[in-house]
Motif scaffolding. Structure first.
Motif, PDB file in Angstrom:
ATOM      1  N   ALA A 190       0.822  -1.214   0.000  1.00 24.91           N
ATOM      2  CA  ALA A 190       0.000   0.000   0.000  1.00 24.91           C
ATOM      3  C   ALA A 190       0.856   1.265   0.000  1.00 24.91           C
ATOM      4  O   ALA A 190       0.444   2.299  -0.536  1.00 24.91           O
ATOM      5  N   THR A 191       2.035   1.181   0.596  1.00 25.50           N
ATOM      6  CA  THR A 191       2.884   2.373   0.736  1.00 25.50           C
ATOM      7  C   THR A 191       4.027   2.419  -0.265  1.00 25.50           C
ATOM      8  O   THR A 191       4.789   3.397  -0.256  1.00 25.50           O
ATOM      9  N   CYS A 192       4.183   1.413  -1.108  1.00 28.05           N
ATOM     10  CA  CYS A 192       5.279   1.456  -2.078  1.00 28.05           C
ATOM     11  C   CYS A 192       5.032   2.614  -3.047  1.00 28.05           C
ATOM     12  O   CYS A 192       3.897   2.853  -3.469  1.00 28.05           O
ATOM     13  N   PRO A 193       6.063   3.351  -3.415  1.00 24.91           N
ATOM     14  CA  PRO A 193       5.862   4.615  -4.138  1.00 24.91           C
ATOM     15  C   PRO A 193       5.437   4.472  -5.590  1.00 24.91           C
ATOM     16  O   PRO A 193       4.834   5.389  -6.143  1.00 24.91           O
ATOM     17  N   GLY A 194       5.734   3.350  -6.219  1.00 24.13           N
ATOM     18  CA  GLY A 194       5.451   3.211  -7.646  1.00 24.13           C
ATOM     19  C   GLY A 194       4.408   2.159  -7.947  1.00 24.13           C
ATOM     20  O   GLY A 194       3.652   1.707  -7.085  1.00 24.13           O
ATOM     21  N   ARG A 195       4.393   1.753  -9.201  1.00 30.97           N
ATOM     22  CA  ARG A 195       3.471   0.721  -9.666  1.00 30.97           C
ATOM     23  C   ARG A 195       3.948  -0.663  -9.241  1.00 30.97           C
ATOM     24  O   ARG A 195       5.088  -0.859  -8.825  1.00 30.97           O
ATOM     25  N   ILE A 196       3.049  -1.643  -9.404  1.00 27.42           N
ATOM     26  CA  ILE A 196       3.326  -3.028  -9.009  1.00 27.42           C
ATOM     27  C   ILE A 196       3.186  -3.917 -10.239  1.00 27.42           C
ATOM     28  O   ILE A 196       2.254  -3.757 -11.037  1.00 27.42           O
ATOM     29  N   CYS A 197       4.121  -4.824 -10.410  1.00 29.19           N
ATOM     30  CA  CYS A 197       4.067  -5.789 -11.506  1.00 29.19           C
ATOM     31  C   CYS A 197       3.842  -7.191 -10.940  1.00 29.19           C
ATOM     32  O   CYS A 197       4.291  -7.495  -9.834  1.00 29.19           O
ATOM     33  N   LEU A 198       3.153  -8.026 -11.699  1.00 30.27           N
ATOM     34  CA  LEU A 198       2.828  -9.377 -11.249  1.00 30.27           C
ATOM     35  C   LEU A 198       3.421 -10.412 -12.201  1.00 30.27           C
ATOM     36  O   LEU A 198       3.570 -10.155 -13.397  1.00 30.27           O
ATOM     37  N   THR A 199       3.740 -11.577 -11.653  1.00 33.93           N
ATOM     38  CA  THR A 199       4.087 -12.745 -12.463  1.00 33.93           C
ATOM     39  C   THR A 199       3.208 -13.904 -12.015  1.00 33.93           C
ATOM     40  O   THR A 199       2.860 -14.017 -10.836  1.00 33.93           O
ATOM     41  N   SER A 200       2.856 -14.738 -12.978  1.00 35.28           N
ATOM     42  CA  SER A 200       2.063 -15.937 -12.683  1.00 35.28           C
ATOM     43  C   SER A 200       2.798 -17.140 -13.238  1.00 35.28           C
ATOM     44  O   SER A 200       3.140 -17.177 -14.429  1.00 35.28           O
ATOM     45  N   SER A 201       3.070 -18.121 -12.385  1.00 37.85           N
ATOM     46  CA  SER A 201       3.798 -19.311 -12.806  1.00 37.85           C
ATOM     47  C   SER A 201       3.086 -20.563 -12.308  1.00 37.85           C
ATOM     48  O   SER A 201       2.272 -20.506 -11.379  1.00 37.85           O
ATOM     49  N   THR A 202       3.410 -21.677 -12.928  1.00 39.48           N
ATOM     50  CA  THR A 202       2.788 -22.954 -12.591  1.00 39.48           C
ATOM     51  C   THR A 202       3.797 -23.863 -11.903  1.00 39.48           C
ATOM     52  O   THR A 202       4.912 -24.029 -12.387  1.00 39.48           O
ATOM     53  N   TRP A 203       3.400 -24.408 -10.777  1.00 35.09           N
ATOM     54  CA  TRP A 203       4.188 -25.418 -10.078  1.00 35.09           C
ATOM     55  C   TRP A 203       3.453 -26.750 -10.196  1.00 35.09           C
ATOM     56  O   TRP A 203       2.223 -26.780 -10.309  1.00 35.09           O
ATOM     57  N   LYS A 204       4.210 -27.823 -10.171  1.00 35.99           N
ATOM     58  CA  LYS A 204       3.600 -29.140 -10.259  1.00 35.99           C
ATOM     59  C   LYS A 204       4.066 -30.012  -9.093  1.00 35.99           C
ATOM     60  O   LYS A 204       5.139 -29.807  -8.539  1.00 35.99           O
ATOM     61  N   SER A 205       3.221 -30.974  -8.756  1.00 38.33           N
ATOM     62  CA  SER A 205       3.579 -31.947  -7.724  1.00 38.33           C
ATOM     63  C   SER A 205       3.916 -33.274  -8.397  1.00 38.33           C
ATOM     64  O   SER A 205       3.733 -33.445  -9.607  1.00 38.33           O
ATOM     65  N   ASP A 206       4.417 -34.215  -7.608  1.00 32.25           N
ATOM     66  CA  ASP A 206       4.736 -35.535  -8.152  1.00 32.25           C
ATOM     67  C   ASP A 206       3.497 -36.241  -8.690  1.00 32.25           C
ATOM     68  O   ASP A 206       3.588 -37.090  -9.576  1.00 32.25           O
ATOM     69  N   SER A 207       2.340 -35.894  -8.152  1.00 33.15           N
ATOM     70  CA  SER A 207       1.089 -36.499  -8.611  1.00 33.15           C
ATOM     71  C   SER A 207       0.451 -35.702  -9.748  1.00 33.15           C
ATOM     72  O   SER A 207      -0.715 -35.901 -10.066  1.00 33.15           O
ATOM     73  N   ASP A 208       1.229 -34.764 -10.338  1.00 38.49           N
ATOM     74  CA  ASP A 208       0.804 -33.965 -11.488  1.00 38.49           C
ATOM     75  C   ASP A 208      -0.326 -32.993 -11.161  1.00 38.49           C
ATOM     76  O   ASP A 208      -1.099 -32.600 -12.040  1.00 38.49           O
ATOM     77  N   ASP A 209      -0.414 -32.589  -9.909  1.00 39.83           N
ATOM     78  CA  ASP A 209      -1.328 -31.507  -9.556  1.00 39.83           C
ATOM     79  C   ASP A 209      -0.712 -30.179  -9.990  1.00 39.83           C
ATOM     80  O   ASP A 209       0.513 -30.013  -9.984  1.00 39.83           O
ATOM     81  N   HIS A 210      -1.556 -29.224 -10.360  1.00 45.23           N
ATOM     82  CA  HIS A 210      -1.100 -27.914 -10.797  1.00 45.23           C
ATOM     83  C   HIS A 210      -1.374 -26.878  -9.709  1.00 45.23           C
ATOM     84  O   HIS A 210      -2.476 -26.822  -9.160  1.00 45.23           O
ATOM     85  N   PHE A 211      -0.365 -26.055  -9.431  1.00 38.71           N
ATOM     86  CA  PHE A 211      -0.496 -24.971  -8.461  1.00 38.71           C
ATOM     87  C   PHE A 211      -0.164 -23.666  -9.156  1.00 38.71           C
ATOM     88  O   PHE A 211       0.805 -23.580  -9.922  1.00 38.71           O
ATOM     89  N   ASN A 212      -0.965 -22.647  -8.901  1.00 39.04           N
ATOM     90  CA  ASN A 212      -0.708 -21.331  -9.466  1.00 39.04           C
ATOM     91  C   ASN A 212      -0.053 -20.440  -8.428  1.00 39.04           C
ATOM     92  O   ASN A 212      -0.532 -20.318  -7.302  1.00 39.04           O
ATOM     93  N   CYS A 213       1.062 -19.837  -8.828  1.00 40.19           N
ATOM     94  CA  CYS A 213       1.824 -18.967  -7.919  1.00 40.19           C
ATOM     95  C   CYS A 213       1.837 -17.552  -8.483  1.00 40.19           C
ATOM     96  O   CYS A 213       2.309 -17.323  -9.601  1.00 40.19           O
ATOM     97  N   VAL A 214       1.301 -16.594  -7.732  1.00 40.08           N
ATOM     98  CA  VAL A 214       1.273 -15.190  -8.140  1.00 40.08           C
ATOM     99  C   VAL A 214       2.271 -14.420  -7.274  1.00 40.08           C
ATOM    100  O   VAL A 214       2.197 -14.461  -6.044  1.00 40.08           O
ATOM    101  N   THR A 215       3.187 -13.739  -7.939  1.00 44.18           N
ATOM    102  CA  THR A 215       4.254 -13.000  -7.248  1.00 44.18           C
ATOM    103  C   THR A 215       4.190 -11.538  -7.649  1.00 44.18           C
ATOM    104  O   THR A 215       3.962 -11.212  -8.823  1.00 44.18           O
ATOM    105  N   THR A 216       4.401 -10.650  -6.690  1.00 47.74           N
ATOM    106  CA  THR A 216       4.422  -9.218  -6.961  1.00 47.74           C
ATOM    107  C   THR A 216       5.858  -8.712  -6.976  1.00 47.74           C
ATOM    108  O   THR A 216       6.708  -9.176  -6.213  1.00 47.74           O
ATOM    109  N   HIS A 217       6.118  -7.749  -7.867  1.00 43.24           N
ATOM    110  CA  HIS A 217       7.439  -7.125  -7.992  1.00 43.24           C
ATOM    111  C   HIS A 217       7.252  -5.614  -7.899  1.00 43.24           C
ATOM    112  O   HIS A 217       6.361  -5.056  -8.540  1.00 43.24           O
ATOM    113  N   PHE A 218       8.095  -4.954  -7.133  1.00 41.71           N
ATOM    114  CA  PHE A 218       7.977  -3.511  -6.954  1.00 41.71           C
ATOM    115  C   PHE A 218       9.307  -2.957  -6.472  1.00 41.71           C
ATOM    116  O   PHE A 218      10.189  -3.697  -6.013  1.00 41.71           O
TER     117      PHE A 218
END
Length: 680
Positions: A190-218
């Motif tokens: 909320a207090t960071c002075p500039g804009r925020i960028c996001l990345t979305s990546s896929t992680w997998k488990s040994d059982s081939d489950d899919h996990f979505n990971c959202v990361t913010t960069h600022f």
């Protein structure tokens, strides 16, 4: 949990007492205060003795020996044990004098304070709970570790009063920590002075489950590039573009960052364009995106880079396997290994670098294995001729193919190393890297035919699609690097497009000026148009009191200013560029320029934040997808998200405070056989 134990109380216990005291020779020996601690024994054959009342040790008590040795014993005796004795008697034994301030000294008062502090110390159970929880989070330990016999024995020895832990209590602690830290991250965003960028990546488990990971960069207030994982969720089938877009949109709403999002970086998947379009339309409808969303969507650069490398390695997978077996044959026997390096020295080969095996999941280790093997090519040929048991000889044609592969991978390796060594790469670095790869593939397509030509053509077409879609964003970021600016971008485009380069340069420059105009309009400072409008209004109000020509000077000066005044972007671009190969921290550069170019520096901060990869820089060489362990993938969603996010937050906090791990080396992934090699 030792926070209640002050440094003054703890440190002196490990320091040798170096205090010097005045001699007590000015008064009669028998009146010395040491005799409150020592007791004289009856003299035997003229030899006087004294016994310590605390530990019952006996020392000489001759009048010619003084009492200094008795005072030294009292200090040591007090340190060794918490004896019940009148403290005034001990303190009276010592009268400190001044000493060199540069030398470490220990006063007797400090000794007494240490003993008292240890006795009064109270166990901070909550702090120990937190420390154990953080150990499990950061080191990815199972919850059951707190119930292991070894851990309980360790805890019992360190803190006998500490209550027994269970996996249930640790889970509660982790959730509690996550809730608290989540609010801290929310405040940080909320207090960071500039804009925020996001990345979305896929992680997998040994059982081939899919996990979505959202990361913010600022970029924070101190102009440091930061990143934090915000959301880590299991994706139920079907894993399609709509579900990914929903996850990212929900994340933006939950963290209240929709109005601050500048870009989204996605993996290089066929469905990514649909995801980007859905998110762009959502934010554009609320008028949150600058420059009509031109900078909004980027695909991961390293995904396509690694796919090209993987395609090249697949062409010679059999040859690489044979080379790997040959290196194992040499390394498995100390005698063969010794003879191999003797042969190499006999053939005048450089033996500074040793044979190494690769880790197939990280292609830089395969590159290093091939590179070193080429240094010993003649040694392998000689070994095959002399040792009938060596069955992994490469033919001359196979060596030639490995040479072609090595030259092919070299540019990819050099480009990736730039980012591998940079923990938080900014977007200005990617234009030069992408251009080098694109140019290398272009040269190979036009070059002589070889066994890789067909693959290279396919990969060049794939990379060309990426370049066509994102070179605009990459070039704008490169222009904001004081080493590159417009001339370097023009040079790169000319190398690729010849006389048609000016079209691409113009698009990049015009886009950058359009974005800058929006930042100027959003600036809190009044614009030139506002000032002229105010002046015109004032003139209009005073119309009846003049002859109709009083506004001529205002008109003339405004027109003159329009012609001679230059924007911050104009001034920046007109400055001489820095040396192309100089080492520059671009964020530090714009920090220093923030007073001279306030609006331009804000724009540069946001553009440079754009992550052009969904892969962490230390995983840039990874060919395999990101995998979550079986133990963690079986946890409940809330607990899994808490663990993944907290681990990322704690490591990021350590890096910010300078407590991160040592800098990585791209050659460290290779399994070297240097042990004992220096002997031959």
């Amino acid at each position: 949990f030792f926070k209640n134990l002050s440094a003054e109380a703890v440190t002196p216990l490990n320091v040798v007492h170096e205090e010097i005291y005045e001699s007590s020779s000015k008064r009669p020996k028998t009146t010395s205060k040491v005799w409150d601690i020592f007791e004289k024994l009856p003299a035997q054959q003229g030899d006087s003795k004294a016994i310590c009342k605390l530990c019952r040790r006996i020392y000489t008590a001759k009048t010619t020996s003084g009492t200094s040795h008795l005072r030294r014993h009292i200090e040591a005796c007090v340190k060794r044990g918490n004896h019940e004795v009148d403290q005034r008697s001990i303190e009276a034994c010592f009268k400190p004098v001044k000493r060199n301030a540069n030398r470490l000294t220990l006063s007797h008062d400090t000794l007494i304070a240490a003993t008292t502090s240890l006795k009064n110390y109270k166990l901070d159970v909550d702090e120990i709970h937190r420390a154990i929880a953080m150990m499990i989070i950061v080191d990815e330990q199972p919850f059951s570790v707190v119930e292991d016999a070894g851990f309980r024995r360790l805890l019992s020895a360190a803190c006998p009063e500490f209550p027994v832990l269970s996996r249930s209590s640790i889970k509660r602690d982790i959730i509690s920590i996550y809730v608290k830290e989540r609010e801290n991250i929310r405040e940080l965003l909320a207090t960071c002075p500039g804009r925020i960028c996001l990345t979305s990546s896929t992680w997998k488990s040994d059982s081939d489950d899919h996990f979505n990971c959202v990361t913010t960069h600022f970029i924070d207030h101190e102009w440091r590039l930061q990143k934090r994982i915000l959301r880590f969720k299991l994706m139920p089938p079907p894993y399609d573009s709509l579900s990914v877009a929903d996850e990212i949109a929900l994340c933006m709403v939950q963290w209240n960052i929709e109005h601050k999002v500048f870009s989204v970086t996605l993996e290089n998947l066929s469905s990514d364009d649909c995801v980007a379009d859905m998110l762009r339309s959502r934010l554009a409808a609320k008028k949150y995106l600058p420059c009509k969303g031109v900078f909004f969507h980027v695909n991961c650069f390293f995904r396509i880079l690694n796919s090209i490398v993987q395609a090249g390695l697949n062409l010679v997978v059999d040859i690489i396997a044979k080379l790997r077996l040959g290196i194992k044959y040499v390394q498995q026997s100390p005698h063969r290994k010794k003879n191999f390096y003797i042969i190499a020295k006999t053939l005048n080969l450089d033996t500074q670098r040793k044979l190494c095996l690769d880790t197939p999941a990280r292609w830089n280790s395969t590159y290093n294995m091939v590179e070193v093997a080429f240094c010993y090519k003649n040694a392998f040929v000689y070994l095959a001729e002399q040792d009938k048991n060596f069955l992994h000889k490469l033919s001359e044609d196979e060596w030639e193919k490995m040479s072609v592969l090595y030259k092919f991978l070299k540019v990819f390796y050099e480009v990736t190393c730039v980012f591998f060594r940079n923990r938080q790469p900014t977007s200005n670095l990617y234009f030069k890297a992408a251009w080098k790869v694109h140019s290398r593939l272009f040269d190979m397509v036009r070059g002589p035919e070889n066994f890789m030509t067909r693959m290279v053509r396919e990969m060049h077409s794939k990379l060309n699609q990426y370049w066509s879609a994102y070179n605009l964003i990459l070039s704008c970021a490169a222009i904001l690097d004081p080493r590159y600016k417009i001339k370097f971008v023009e040079y790169c485009y000319t190398k690729l497009y010849g006389s048609g380069a000016q079209k691409y340069v113009s698009v990049s420059v015009n886009t950058l000026y359009g974005l800058f105009d929006e930042y100027m309009q959003n600036s809190a400072r009044p614009s030139q148009t506002t000032l002229l409008s105010t002046a015109a209004s004032k003139i209009s109000n005073d119309k009846d009191n003049n002859d109709g020509f009083e506004d001529y000077e205002t008109f003339q000066s405004a027109r003159f200013r329009t012609q001679v005044e230059k924007s911050q972007l104009d001034l920046y671009l007109e400055e001489p560029s820095h040396d192309l190969n100089s080492e520059i921290d671009v964020l530090e550069y714009w920090t220093l320029c923030s007073l001279r170019y306030p609006e331009l520096s804000k724009m540069a901060r946001d553009v440079l934040t754009i992550p052009v990869s969904t892969i962490a820089s230390d995983s840039a060489f990874d060919i395999s997808p990101q995998v979550i362990s079986t133990d963690r993938s079986s946890l409940k969603p809330k607990m899994l998200q808490s663990l993944v996010c907290l681990q990322d937050w704690m490591l990021a906090s350590d890096r910010t405070r300078g407590l991160g791990s040592m800098e990585s080396n791209p050659e460290d992934d290779s399994s070297s056989s240097s042990d004992g090699d220096d002997d031959y």
